[in-house]
Design a protein around this motif. Structure first.
Motif, PDB file in Angstrom:
ATOM      1  N   ARG A  47       0.859  -1.239   0.087  1.00  0.00           N
ATOM      2  CA  ARG A  47      -0.005   0.265   0.053  1.00  0.00           C
ATOM      3  C   ARG A  47       0.992   2.136   0.425  1.00  0.00           C
ATOM      4  NH1 ARG A  47      -5.123  -0.471   1.139  1.00  0.00           N
ATOM      5  NH2 ARG A  47      -5.186  -2.162   2.369  1.00  0.00           N
ATOM      6  N   ALA A  48       2.071   1.112   0.422  1.00  0.00           N
ATOM      7  CA  ALA A  48       3.886   2.514   0.180  1.00  0.00           C
ATOM      8  C   ALA A  48       3.294   3.172  -0.585  1.00  0.00           C
ATOM      9  CB  ALA A  48       4.774   1.805   0.531  1.00  0.00           C
ATOM     10  N   ASP A  49       3.188   2.564  -1.668  1.00  0.00           N
ATOM     11  CA  ASP A  49       3.224   3.511  -3.248  1.00  0.00           C
ATOM     12  C   ASP A  49       1.795   4.582  -3.354  1.00  0.00           C
ATOM     13  OD1 ASP A  49       1.869   1.434  -4.046  1.00  0.00           O
ATOM     14  OD2 ASP A  49       2.685   1.818  -5.986  1.00  0.00           O
ATOM     15  N   VAL A  50       0.934   3.990  -2.977  1.00  0.00           N
ATOM     16  CA  VAL A  50      -0.443   5.059  -3.532  1.00  0.00           C
ATOM     17  C   VAL A  50      -1.797   5.115  -1.330  1.00  0.00           C
ATOM     18  CG1 VAL A  50      -1.061   2.777  -5.410  1.00  0.00           C
ATOM     19  CG2 VAL A  50      -2.163   2.163  -2.513  1.00  0.00           C
ATOM     20  N   ILE A  51      -0.522   5.229  -0.387  1.00  0.00           N
ATOM     21  CA  ILE A  51      -1.467   5.897   0.514  1.00  0.00           C
ATOM     22  C   ILE A  51      -1.199   7.083   1.172  1.00  0.00           C
ATOM     23  CG2 ILE A  51       0.949   5.656   1.986  1.00  0.00           C
ATOM     24  CD1 ILE A  51      -2.939   4.997   3.564  1.00  0.00           C
ATOM     25  N   THR A  52      -0.377   8.014   0.264  1.00  0.00           N
ATOM     26  CA  THR A  52      -0.399   9.303   0.192  1.00  0.00           C
ATOM     27  C   THR A  52      -2.178   9.888  -0.521  1.00  0.00           C
ATOM     28  OG1 THR A  52       1.677   8.962   0.327  1.00  0.00           O
ATOM     29  CG2 THR A  52       0.989  10.846  -0.104  1.00  0.00           C
ATOM     30  N   ALA A  53      -2.427   9.627  -1.817  1.00  0.00           N
ATOM     31  CA  ALA A  53      -3.200   9.293  -2.553  1.00  0.00           C
ATOM     32  C   ALA A  53      -4.301   9.521  -2.193  1.00  0.00           C
ATOM     33  CB  ALA A  53      -3.185   8.882  -3.863  1.00  0.00           C
ATOM     34  N   GLY A  54      -4.579   8.111  -1.825  1.00  0.00           N
ATOM     35  CA  GLY A  54      -5.674   7.762  -0.081  1.00  0.00           C
ATOM     36  C   GLY A  54      -5.752   9.158   1.218  1.00  0.00           C
ATOM     37  N   THR A  55      -4.812   9.323   1.325  1.00  0.00           N
ATOM     38  CA  THR A  55      -5.388  10.258   2.482  1.00  0.00           C
ATOM     39  C   THR A  55      -5.133  11.245   1.860  1.00  0.00           C
ATOM     40  OG1 THR A  55      -2.678   8.930   3.549  1.00  0.00           O
ATOM     41  CG2 THR A  55      -3.358  11.430   3.479  1.00  0.00           C
ATOM     42  N   LEU A  56      -4.701  12.233   0.183  1.00  0.00           N
ATOM     43  CA  LEU A  56      -5.715  13.419   0.686  1.00  0.00           C
ATOM     44  C   LEU A  56      -7.472  13.085  -0.315  1.00  0.00           C
ATOM     45  CD1 LEU A  56      -4.954  15.838  -1.814  1.00  0.00           C
ATOM     46  CD2 LEU A  56      -4.602  14.394  -3.416  1.00  0.00           C
ATOM     47  N   ILE A  57      -7.470  12.354  -0.506  1.00  0.00           N
ATOM     48  CA  ILE A  57      -8.922  11.711  -0.725  1.00  0.00           C
ATOM     49  C   ILE A  57      -9.103  12.283   0.859  1.00  0.00           C
ATOM     50  CG2 ILE A  57     -10.854  10.454  -1.555  1.00  0.00           C
ATOM     51  CD1 ILE A  57      -9.049   9.751  -3.401  1.00  0.00           C
ATOM     52  N   ALA A  58      -8.862  11.594   1.616  1.00  0.00           N
ATOM     53  CA  ALA A  58      -9.835  11.883   2.445  1.00  0.00           C
ATOM     54  C   ALA A  58      -9.307  12.871   3.407  1.00  0.00           C
ATOM     55  CB  ALA A  58      -8.844  10.918   3.827  1.00  0.00           C
ATOM     56  N   ASP A  59      -8.187  14.127   3.350  1.00  0.00           N
ATOM     57  CA  ASP A  59      -8.520  15.444   3.846  1.00  0.00           C
ATOM     58  C   ASP A  59      -9.043  15.804   3.006  1.00  0.00           C
ATOM     59  OD1 ASP A  59      -6.463  17.432   4.565  1.00  0.00           O
ATOM     60  OD2 ASP A  59      -6.596  17.664   2.465  1.00  0.00           O
ATOM     61  N   ARG A  60      -9.408  15.743   1.509  1.00  0.00           N
ATOM     62  CA  ARG A  60     -10.430  16.867   1.034  1.00  0.00           C
ATOM     63  C   ARG A  60     -11.731  16.566   1.392  1.00  0.00           C
ATOM     64  NH1 ARG A  60      -7.310  20.515   0.044  1.00  0.00           N
ATOM     65  NH2 ARG A  60      -8.898  21.182  -1.436  1.00  0.00           N
ATOM     66  N   ILE A  61     -11.989  15.280   1.762  1.00  0.00           N
ATOM     67  CA  ILE A  61     -13.558  15.432   2.249  1.00  0.00           C
ATOM     68  C   ILE A  61     -13.232  15.499   4.155  1.00  0.00           C
ATOM     69  CG2 ILE A  61     -14.880  13.258   2.787  1.00  0.00           C
ATOM     70  CD1 ILE A  61     -14.364  11.211   0.712  1.00  0.00           C
ATOM     71  N   ALA A  62     -12.240  15.449   4.282  1.00  0.00           N
ATOM     72  CA  ALA A  62     -12.459  16.272   6.012  1.00  0.00           C
ATOM     73  C   ALA A  62     -13.128  17.828   6.368  1.00  0.00           C
ATOM     74  CB  ALA A  62     -11.075  15.489   6.945  1.00  0.00           C
ATOM     75  N   ARG A  63     -12.507  18.314   4.861  1.00  0.00           N
ATOM     76  CA  ARG A  63     -12.570  20.171   4.983  1.00  0.00           C
ATOM     77  C   ARG A  63     -14.091  20.183   5.127  1.00  0.00           C
ATOM     78  NH1 ARG A  63      -7.248  22.784   3.837  1.00  0.00           N
ATOM     79  NH2 ARG A  63      -5.464  21.011   4.120  1.00  0.00           N
ATOM     80  N   ARG A  64     -14.624  19.588   3.928  1.00  0.00           N
ATOM     81  CA  ARG A  64     -16.148  19.852   3.975  1.00  0.00           C
ATOM     82  C   ARG A  64     -17.309  18.527   5.342  1.00  0.00           C
ATOM     83  NH1 ARG A  64     -13.305  19.264  -0.616  1.00  0.00           N
ATOM     84  NH2 ARG A  64     -14.011  20.169  -2.321  1.00  0.00           N
TER      85      ARG A  64
END
Length: 310
Positions: free
Chosen positions: A269-286
């Motif tokens: 999962r190491a090469d894709v976890i950052t992108a997944g975190t970005l998605i969660a971050d953008r949702i958290a802001r809303r």
């Protein structure tokens, strides 16, 4: 007749198995829960086809799961295999379906985004106690898609969407190789925001926000700084918006090799976890609520459906 059931979920990145039997309270008694990172969705976003190497990895894992199903005595009629984003998007799904049926004795169901959302909602609510009245949001970030389901603690679903943003899809589409270049991060962020904009009403006024699946559970483990993944400490934990933002900034500055070296990180999962975190971050802001992390997810929803069906 065996009362045991097997729920199998083949996603874009991970391939998972849950074997369970009915509990006295009408819930599940988990016998085993397994995960393999097979990256079935390798290159699907660009080519529209399942890669032969990805199919080979998935079939190898399926053979291992077949051995376990025999050992636990789960008959074919008590098994359900659901396949999600990568299998929905690929042209050559027939090879996948035939290969999985031959190995697991059950035909894969390439479920719709709406069915995936329903199963994720049911599964998430089965594993956590939601005390507050008011809207519940369940978020399932997968490799190829993200499901957002709004409903009530009773299990009633009011609204659900499946968005074509996932950790693998976003990584491949924007070439997100760490450390991230500023322009790549900006482009990926704008893309995620563009897909979230039309569903803003689904995210507003949420009282309880539950995150499920591998991206979310890994994020929790990293925020907690766990030396090794600990399911008991992840399940029921909370992650705030500020913690998500700090983790995203940290991960975006690391190479995949450096991320792989973090204590709680699953190597695949190491090469894709950052992108997944970005998605969660953008949702958290809303959402403007801390995220409650649940280890119960679509697998639990599938198992509960099987048990309810007798």
């Amino acid at each position: 007749m065996s009362h045991r059931v097997a729920a199998i979920d083949c996603g874009t990145n991970s391939f998972r198995l849950l074997v369970a039997e009915p509990g006295a309270d009408g819930g599940l008694v988990e016998l085993t829960r397994e995960l393999r990172i097979v990256r079935l969705g390798q290159g699907v976003d660009a080519t529209g086809e399942l890669h032969p190497e990805a199919l080979a990895r998935t079939f190898t894992a399926a053979e291992d799961y077949a051995d376990q199903l025999r050992a636990y005595g789960v008959p074919p009629e008590r098994r359900r295999l659901v396949a999600t984003s990568a299998a929905r998007d690929a042209r050559n799904t027939a090879a996948f379906v035939a290969g999985m049926e031959a190995r697991l004795g059950v035909r894969p169901e390439v479920i719709t985004g709406a069915e995936e959302a329903r199963l994720s909602f049911v599964g998430a609510l089965s594993g956590v106690r939601v005390a507050d009245a008011g809207p519940v949001l369940v978020m399932d970030i997968g490799g190829g898609s993200t499901e957002l389901v709004r409903g009530e603690a009773s299990g009633a679903i009011a609204q659900a969407v499946s968005l074509d943003i996932g950790s693998v899809r976003l990584t491949e589409r924007f070439g997100l190789v760490g450390p991230w270049a500023a322009e790549s991060r900006a482009a990926a962020t704008a893309y995620v925001d563009g897909l979230l904009a039309p569903v803003g009403d689904l995210l507003e006024g949420v009282v309880t926000w539950i995150g499920v699946a591998g991206t979310v559970t890994t994020v929790s483990a990293l925020v907690q700084g766990l030396a090794a993944y600990d399911r008991a400490r992840v399940h029921g934990s909370t992650v705030g918006a500020a913690e998500l933002a700090r983790l995203l900034d940290r991960l975006a500055g690391l190479t995949a090799a450096q991320i792989r070296g973090l204590g709680a990180m699953e190597p695949g999962r190491a090469d894709v976890i950052t992108a997944g975190t970005l998605i969660a971050d953008r949702i958290a802001r809303r959402v403007t609520r801390s995220m409650l992390v649940s280890e119960s997810d679509i697998l639990d929803g599938v198992a509960l459906d099987l048990l309810a069906g007798g």
